[in-house]
Design an enzyme around this catalytic site. Structure first.
Site, PDB file in Angstrom:
ATOM      1  CB  CYS A  36      -0.919  -0.027   1.221  1.00  0.00           C
ATOM      2  SG  CYS A  36      -1.793   1.513   1.542  1.00  0.00           S
ATOM      3  CB  CYS A  39       0.217   1.881   4.057  1.00  0.00           C
ATOM      4  SG  CYS A  39      -1.490   1.313   3.903  1.00  0.00           S
TER       5      CYS A  39
END
Length: 303
Positions: A36, A39
């Site tokens: 991600c 993230c």
């Protein structure tokens, strides 16, 4: 509890790594994945701020959603990153939208000022007892149908701010909605013993919810009442509507009462309408279900 061995291990890890630290500290819980991009961009911000706030009672814990799918599912994580603030085993704030360092610090300062966390004072001041945002969060959770979680949040707020009538009222209503009527009655008794809470109008809503819960019957009795109501007798229909609501079937109760009102709005001095209004008060006038059902009643009144 019907958990597999792997699921039980996941719960045990979560309890030791997140729940136990959160009993005395504010835990930033970051749901992420290695693949991600957002993230990875957020991680340094979370780590920096958590480090700077460590002496204020803040810790960072990370949950890899690929490795801990069961835990992510329990939190109904739909996208990542998802970030919560956890205290005493419960989410107390959603930090997902606090993407910058300044936004995160501002939000943490607000939370820490309202929680009894050792070292959680902001700028040397005493922790404040304005817990309105947590009451609002619990009300939202209750409106979404998660009565068990709402009761947990309301209960913690009531412990933090024992004179907050809205928290006590919410706790009683959430316990009723979850089917824990005896616990709700105990919570009401405790609230009424506090002079600062007993006279507050917010408690009236909880009393109404408890009163309606008193009509609860077992499944066989409910089926019998429904069968009698099908015969058209208004007293039987009214009794079934009361029992249906107490059993958690809000739609069934509302459908019956609205149909009764449409058939004879003056029956028993407008009892069907009065019962509907009592139900609206117990659930909460801002609840989406109440708003929709009030529209149905309005169409009958003014249609």
């Amino acid at each position: 509890m019907g958990l597999s061995i792997d699921e039980q291990k996941a719960v045990d890890r979560f309890r030791s790594e997140v729940v136990e630290p959160s009993m005395s500290k504010l835990v930033i819980l970051d749901f992420y994945a290695d693949w991600c991009g957002p993230c990875k961009a957020l991680a340094p911000v979370l780590e920096k701020v958590a480090g700077e706030y460590a002496d204020k009672g803040v810790e960072l814990r990370k949950i890899d959603v690929d490795k801990e799918q069961f835990i992510a599912a329990q939190f109904q994580v739909q996208s990542i990153p998802t970030v919560y603030a956890m205290f005493q085993g419960q989410p107390v704030a959603d930090l997902t939208n606090a993407r910058s360092e300044s936004q995160l610090k501002q939000t943490l300062d607000q939370i820490l000022a309202q929680l009894p966390i050792e070292g959680g004072e902001v700028d040397g001041g005493a922790p404040q007892k304005d817990v309105s945002q947590f009451v609002e969060m619990a009300e939202q959770v209750l409106a979404e149908g998660d009565a068990e979680r709402a009761a947990g949040i309301f209960g913690q707020v009531a412990e933090m701010a024992p004179d907050n009538a809205a928290a006590h009222s919410g706790l009683v209503r959430a316990l009723v909605q979850a089917g824990h009527v005896e616990a709700a009655q105990a919570a009401m008794t405790s609230a009424e013993a506090n002079p600062a809470v007993a006279a507050d109008p917010a408690l009236a809503q909880a009393k109404t919810a408890l009163e309606l819960a008193g009509n609860r019957v077992d499944d066989s009795e409910l089926a019998e009442l429904k069968s009698k109501a099908a015969g058209g007798d208004m007293d039987a229909r009214y009794a079934y509507a009361e029992a249906a609501f107490a059993a958690g079937d809000r739609d069934g109760a509302a459908d019956e009462l609205l149909a009764m009102f449409e058939a004879d709005r003056e029956w028993n001095e407008g009892a069907a309408k009065s019962k509907l209004l009592q139900i609206f008060e117990a659930v909460g006038l801002e609840d989406a279900w109440v708003v929709a059902t009030r529209r149905r009643l309005s169409r009958l009144l003014f249609g």
